[in-house]
Design an enzyme around this catalytic site. Sequence first.
Site, PDB file in Angstrom:
ATOM      1  N   GLU A 183     -12.157  25.391  22.991  1.00  0.00           N
ATOM      2  CA  GLU A 183     -12.051  25.682  24.424  1.00  0.00           C
ATOM      3  C   GLU A 183     -11.163  26.883  24.753  1.00  0.00           C
ATOM      4  OE1 GLU A 183     -10.478  22.071  26.108  1.00  0.00           O
ATOM      5  OE2 GLU A 183      -9.267  21.697  24.329  1.00  0.00           O
ATOM      6  N   HIS A 190      -4.635  14.654  29.694  1.00  0.00           N
ATOM      7  CA  HIS A 190      -4.293  15.088  31.053  1.00  0.00           C
ATOM      8  C   HIS A 190      -3.921  13.921  31.968  1.00  0.00           C
ATOM      9  CE1 HIS A 190      -5.249  19.240  30.324  1.00  0.00           C
ATOM     10  NE2 HIS A 190      -6.456  18.924  29.873  1.00  0.00           N
ATOM     11  N   ARG A 197      -8.770  10.331  23.321  1.00  0.00           N
ATOM     12  CA  ARG A 197      -8.269  11.692  23.206  1.00  0.00           C
ATOM     13  C   ARG A 197      -6.742  11.696  23.336  1.00  0.00           C
ATOM     14  NH1 ARG A 197      -9.999  16.860  26.957  1.00  0.00           N
ATOM     15  NH2 ARG A 197      -9.106  15.614  28.653  1.00  0.00           N
ATOM     16  N   ASP A 254      -4.697   3.107  13.831  1.00  0.00           N
ATOM     17  CA  ASP A 254      -4.204   1.765  13.540  1.00  0.00           C
ATOM     18  C   ASP A 254      -4.416   0.806  14.707  1.00  0.00           C
ATOM     19  OD1 ASP A 254      -3.501   2.496  11.003  1.00  0.00           O
ATOM     20  OD2 ASP A 254      -1.340   2.539  11.346  1.00  0.00           O
ATOM     21  N   ASP A 286     -11.561  24.832  30.327  1.00  0.00           N
ATOM     22  CA  ASP A 286     -10.718  25.776  29.595  1.00  0.00           C
ATOM     23  C   ASP A 286     -11.505  27.007  29.158  1.00  0.00           C
ATOM     24  OD1 ASP A 286      -7.872  24.754  29.194  1.00  0.00           O
ATOM     25  OD2 ASP A 286      -9.043  22.975  28.747  1.00  0.00           O
TER      26      ASP A 286
END
Length: 255
Positions: free
Chosen positions: A152, A48, A73, A87, A178
Amino acid sequence: MPDYTNRFKKSLKEGRANIGLWISLPTAFTTEICATAEFDWMLLDGEHTPTDPLTIMSQLQACAAYNTQAVARPPIGETYMIKQLLDLGVQNLLIPMVDTPEQAKELVRAVRYPPHGIRGVGYGSARVSRWDSRKDYVKGANEEVCLLVQVETATGLGNIDAICAVDGVDGVFLGPSDISAALGHLGNPGHPEVVAEIERCIAIVLKHGKAAGILTPDRNLAKRYLELGCTFVAVGADARILALGARELRAAFPS
């Protein structure tokens, strides 16, 4: 040689509570400021926010000097995004919007090298192996990663038992915002129906021996979820702390 043990994953397996902070400001500067508080974990949010892999790399570097563990995230659980983050040296991943056990299984494959998964092999030129100075990196790479999935949506809530049963999923994060939207209470994650559903899901996650997590700035709710057995609980967000602090200071000096 530094110790590359994933202390966050180890702590979750041992059932210890980890208190976290959400990092949504896309800069290493404020990330390091927050790291000085040494929360057990900090979520580097690319879903977000405009945070991209290069920003996450700089945030990882900012966190490295402090007693805190970074969890990254991505905006979505795409294999190529996961590969990039791994990586870069991300050990802990939180994948949003996981709705089915099939999706969870694909995520497990995405974080593991063949023959156990499909992660592309390019560690020799990557930060994760310290540009090939970690000669034994691939031997323990699969075990280094902590995979957390977010449940969610209405579909995810209906499939939570099957999602939790997927081998290789280390924990399940319950997205209160959510979930509240899915239950018809958009903007009210503290609604009794939402809280009851979250508590139901926590019990299912724990039944499978997985770690349960959540984000809530409501301190009473945070304590309640910890009492119920959640072991990774974020109790605030950097942007909210800054906004509330600035407004409180301004309010103290009305013009």
